[in-house]
Design a protein around this motif. Structure first.
Motif, mmCIF file in Angstrom:
data_model
loop_
_atom_site.group_PDB
_atom_site.id
_atom_site.type_symbol
_atom_site.label_atom_id
_atom_site.label_comp_id
_atom_site.label_asym_id
_atom_site.label_seq_id
_atom_site.Cartn_x
_atom_site.Cartn_y
_atom_site.Cartn_z
ATOM 1 N N MET A 183 0.813 -1.213 0.000
ATOM 2 C CA MET A 183 0.000 0.000 0.000
ATOM 3 C C MET A 183 0.852 1.270 0.000
ATOM 4 S SD MET A 183 -3.246 -0.459 -0.293
ATOM 5 C CE MET A 183 -3.873 1.115 0.312
ATOM 6 N N LEU A 184 2.001 1.234 0.656
ATOM 7 C CA LEU A 184 2.852 2.419 0.670
ATOM 8 C C LEU A 184 3.346 2.748 -0.735
ATOM 9 C CD1 LEU A 184 4.301 4.669 2.166
ATOM 10 C CD2 LEU A 184 6.165 3.063 2.667
ATOM 11 N N SER A 185 3.754 1.713 -1.480
ATOM 12 C CA SER A 185 4.179 1.934 -2.867
ATOM 13 C C SER A 185 3.050 2.516 -3.696
ATOM 14 C CB SER A 185 4.653 0.617 -3.499
ATOM 15 O OG SER A 185 5.821 0.146 -2.879
ATOM 16 N N TRP A 186 1.848 1.969 -3.495
ATOM 17 C CA TRP A 186 0.687 2.471 -4.235
ATOM 18 C C TRP A 186 0.435 3.941 -3.914
ATOM 19 C CZ3 TRP A 186 -4.020 4.168 -2.065
ATOM 20 C CH2 TRP A 186 -5.041 4.433 -2.999
ATOM 21 N N HIS A 187 0.424 4.297 -2.632
ATOM 22 C CA HIS A 187 0.153 5.680 -2.235
ATOM 23 C C HIS A 187 1.234 6.625 -2.766
ATOM 24 C CE1 HIS A 187 -1.102 9.082 0.196
ATOM 25 N NE2 HIS A 187 0.116 9.153 0.719
ATOM 26 N N ARG A 188 2.479 6.213 -2.622
ATOM 27 C CA ARG A 188 3.570 7.048 -3.096
ATOM 28 C C ARG A 188 3.468 7.314 -4.596
ATOM 29 N NH1 ARG A 188 8.927 4.397 -0.143
ATOM 30 N NH2 ARG A 188 8.920 5.734 1.718
ATOM 31 N N HIS A 189 3.114 6.297 -5.344
ATOM 32 C CA HIS A 189 3.051 6.448 -6.798
ATOM 33 C C HIS A 189 1.811 7.202 -7.240
ATOM 34 C CE1 HIS A 189 2.093 5.298 -10.964
ATOM 35 N NE2 HIS A 189 3.407 5.257 -11.138
ATOM 36 N N GLU A 190 0.677 6.873 -6.668
ATOM 37 C CA GLU A 190 -0.586 7.359 -7.222
ATOM 38 C C GLU A 190 -0.886 8.824 -6.935
ATOM 39 O OE1 GLU A 190 -2.988 5.189 -9.359
ATOM 40 O OE2 GLU A 190 -0.806 5.149 -9.520
ATOM 41 N N MET A 191 -0.366 9.373 -5.860
ATOM 42 C CA MET A 191 -0.669 10.781 -5.604
ATOM 43 C C MET A 191 0.015 11.706 -6.617
ATOM 44 S SD MET A 191 -2.967 10.414 -3.514
ATOM 45 C CE MET A 191 -3.406 12.141 -3.359
ATOM 46 N N PRO A 192 1.311 11.558 -6.892
ATOM 47 C CA PRO A 192 1.891 12.419 -7.934
ATOM 48 C C PRO A 192 1.558 11.971 -9.351
ATOM 49 C CG PRO A 192 3.605 11.062 -6.951
ATOM 50 C CD PRO A 192 2.360 10.811 -6.158
ATOM 51 N N PHE A 193 1.590 10.660 -9.622
ATOM 52 C CA PHE A 193 1.477 10.197 -10.997
ATOM 53 C C PHE A 193 0.057 9.807 -11.396
ATOM 54 C CE2 PHE A 193 5.839 8.989 -9.598
ATOM 55 C CZ PHE A 193 6.505 9.941 -10.340
ATOM 56 N N GLY A 194 -0.853 9.725 -10.424
ATOM 57 C CA GLY A 194 -2.256 9.496 -10.738
ATOM 58 C C GLY A 194 -3.050 10.772 -10.606
ATOM 59 N N PHE A 195 -3.142 11.283 -9.388
ATOM 60 C CA PHE A 195 -3.915 12.493 -9.110
ATOM 61 C C PHE A 195 -3.321 13.737 -9.773
ATOM 62 C CE2 PHE A 195 -3.780 16.030 -5.855
ATOM 63 C CZ PHE A 195 -4.914 16.677 -6.320
ATOM 64 N N ALA A 196 -2.093 14.110 -9.373
ATOM 65 C CA ALA A 196 -1.515 15.361 -9.870
ATOM 66 C C ALA A 196 -1.306 15.331 -11.380
ATOM 67 C CB ALA A 196 -0.193 15.642 -9.154
ATOM 68 N N ALA A 197 -0.886 14.181 -11.914
ATOM 69 C CA ALA A 197 -0.649 14.098 -13.357
ATOM 70 C C ALA A 197 -1.926 14.323 -14.153
ATOM 71 C CB ALA A 197 -0.042 12.738 -13.707
ATOM 72 N N ALA A 198 -3.055 13.861 -13.638
ATOM 73 C CA ALA A 198 -4.330 14.076 -14.330
ATOM 74 C C ALA A 198 -4.666 15.559 -14.398
ATOM 75 C CB ALA A 198 -5.448 13.311 -13.631
ATOM 76 N N ILE A 199 -4.495 16.272 -13.280
ATOM 77 C CA ILE A 199 -4.812 17.698 -13.258
ATOM 78 C C ILE A 199 -3.840 18.476 -14.134
ATOM 79 C CG2 ILE A 199 -5.132 19.703 -11.798
ATOM 80 C CD1 ILE A 199 -7.180 17.466 -11.330
ATOM 81 N N ILE A 200 -2.563 18.113 -14.086
ATOM 82 C CA ILE A 200 -1.570 18.759 -14.946
ATOM 83 C C ILE A 200 -1.943 18.570 -16.411
ATOM 84 C CG2 ILE A 200 0.831 18.611 -15.727
ATOM 85 C CD1 ILE A 200 1.549 17.926 -12.778
ATOM 86 N N ALA A 201 -2.350 17.354 -16.760
ATOM 87 C CA ALA A 201 -2.752 17.083 -18.137
ATOM 88 C C ALA A 201 -3.943 17.949 -18.531
ATOM 89 C CB ALA A 201 -3.092 15.607 -18.304
ATOM 90 N N GLY A 202 -4.955 18.002 -17.667
ATOM 91 C CA GLY A 202 -6.132 18.798 -17.976
ATOM 92 C C GLY A 202 -5.801 20.264 -18.161
ATOM 93 N N PHE A 203 -4.941 20.791 -17.291
ATOM 94 C CA PHE A 203 -4.582 22.203 -17.391
ATOM 95 C C PHE A 203 -3.773 22.479 -18.654
ATOM 96 C CE2 PHE A 203 -1.792 25.810 -16.705
ATOM 97 C CZ PHE A 203 -2.676 26.779 -16.251
ATOM 98 N N LEU A 204 -2.741 21.684 -18.914
ATOM 99 C CA LEU A 204 -1.867 21.957 -20.050
ATOM 100 C C LEU A 204 -2.548 21.673 -21.388
ATOM 101 C CD1 LEU A 204 1.572 20.658 -18.723
ATOM 102 C CD2 LEU A 204 0.737 23.011 -18.865
ATOM 103 N N LEU A 205 -3.420 20.670 -21.442
ATOM 104 C CA LEU A 205 -4.150 20.409 -22.682
ATOM 105 C C LEU A 205 -5.132 21.534 -23.006
ATOM 106 C CD1 LEU A 205 -4.894 16.587 -22.289
ATOM 107 C CD2 LEU A 205 -3.336 17.649 -23.944
#
Length: 384
Positions: A49-71
């Motif tokens: 679960m720690l690996s999942w949390h570490r990965h998903e907050m920057p590369f799941g959550f934040a990456a989605a918002i970054i994509a939406g903003f930059l697109l």
């Protein structure tokens, strides 16, 4: 199928990615909190679960918002059509497949294969338009997205228990890279929003040197995390973070206008950017041996800075790009306040009380749930 591709939700990148990212933010933190308090028995994802949390907050959550903003922003900067219809749906499905992969009983190699494509695809789509339009002043943003893809590869390679240090370095580098990206974007839009929102005359352009130093220093801090230099306190890194924090405070001083405290779409951005200064100065204190836990500085950035800027930015961008008045509902203003409380609880309450994490997660989830309630109808409907 043609009707689906032409639906308003797929007309521009901010619509599906803001909804997907905010929904995932609420779900992922709720799952993490429930697991932390021992209420989620059963099998864990690859790496735990720690690996999942570490990965998903920057590369799941934040990456989605970054994509939406930059697109959404890049078509405005270049004058070229934005990604829409089936190409946009395809990119969203690549992101969604990566999120769902953690739930499947698949080997680590398959999991990694599903995670990797999203950021390189996003960089290619953005880079194609920026290069074609000759917008060299926006190349640093493209560089940050490419570096994020590199730190994701480090994080995924570190899923193995034998490489947990590599995973930690990759995640921390990614968080501070996102902070650098927020520095670039915030430096462009926050003073503009303040000037337009308060009907102030256009300010004299600031000298570009402090901005360039701030960006270079922020990128260097991320490289230091990737290289593992933040494992023990170092005086030269304390000096670097003091420089970054001082430049953030200089920006905040230049931007300040008493009128912002009457406008929720402005004070929410301003306070979120303030957390970037708090995070960098807290890292300086850790390197000087004053702050006991480095994670307090990291979560100042992750929760207060990145989370706060994301919520404030998507609330404003969603209104502006759908042709609506820049007047947020009372519910989303409550959301701004809740996210601020989530930051305070995570940074100031956690060292003294075990309930700090639970309260922080509760406030965070409620804030992004309020965004979904207030904005789903707006994002699914055509522009006014």
């Amino acid at each position: 199928m043609r009707r689906l591709a032409s639906a308003p939700i797929f007309s521009l990148g901010f619509r599906p990615f803001f909804l997907a990212g905010s929904g995932f933010a609420a779900i992922a933190v709720a799952v993490w909190a429930v697991w932390l308090y021992g209420r989620l028995p059963g099998a864990q994802p690859v790496g735990g679960m720690l690996s999942w949390h570490r990965h998903e907050m920057p590369f799941g959550f934040a990456a989605a918002i970054i994509a939406g903003f930059l697109l959404t922003a890049v078509p405005n900067w270049t004058g070229r059509p934005g990604l829409n219809g089936w190409p946009l749906i395809g990119l969203l499905l690549v992101w969604l497949a990566a999120r769902l992969a953690w739930l499947l009983p698949i080997p680590a190699v398959a999991l990694i294969a599903l995670q990797i494509p999203f950021l390189p695809l996003l960089a290619w789509v953005l880079g194609r338009d920026l290069v074609a339009a000759g917008k060299r002043d926006n190349y640093p943003i493209l560089l940050v997205v490419a570096l994020l893809a590199t730190t994701q590869a480090m994080t995924l390679w570190g899923i193995s228990p034998d490489d947990v240090g590599l995973q930690r370095n990759g995640v921390l580098a990614a968080v501070w890279l996102i902070g650098a990206l927020m520095t670039v974007i915030g430096g462009r839009v926050i003073p503009f929003f303040i000037q337009r929102g308060l009907n102030r005359p256009a300010a004299k352009p600031a000298h570009p040197l402090p901005t360039r130093i701030l960006l270079a220093s922020s990128l260097l801090s991320a490289v230091a995390f990737a290289g593992g230099f933040n494992d023990v306190p170092r005086v030269w890194l304390a000096a670097l973070f003091l420089l970054i924090g001082g430049l953030h405070l200089l920006r905040l001083w230049r931007w300040h206008d008493r009128g912002i405290w009457r406008v929720p779409l402005l004070w929410s951005l301003y306070l979120a950017y303030f957390w970037l200064a708090v995070a960098t100065l807290a890292m300086a204190l850790w390197h000087l041996g004053v702050l006991p836990q480095q994670s307090l500085a990291t979560h100042s950035l992750a929760v207060g800075g990145i989370g706060g800027l994301i919520l404030a930015m998507i609330a404003r961008v969603s209104l502006g790009h759908t042709g609506r008045l820049l007047q947020p509902s009372k519910a989303i203003v409550v959301g701004f306040f809740l996210l601020l409380m989530a930051s305070v609880c995570r940074v100031l309450l956690v060292p003294f009380s075990g309930s700090g994490l639970a309260l922080s997660a509760l406030f965070w989830c409620a804030a992004f749930a309020l965004f979904l309630v207030c904005y789903s109808g707006i994002l699914f409907k055509p522009r006014v």
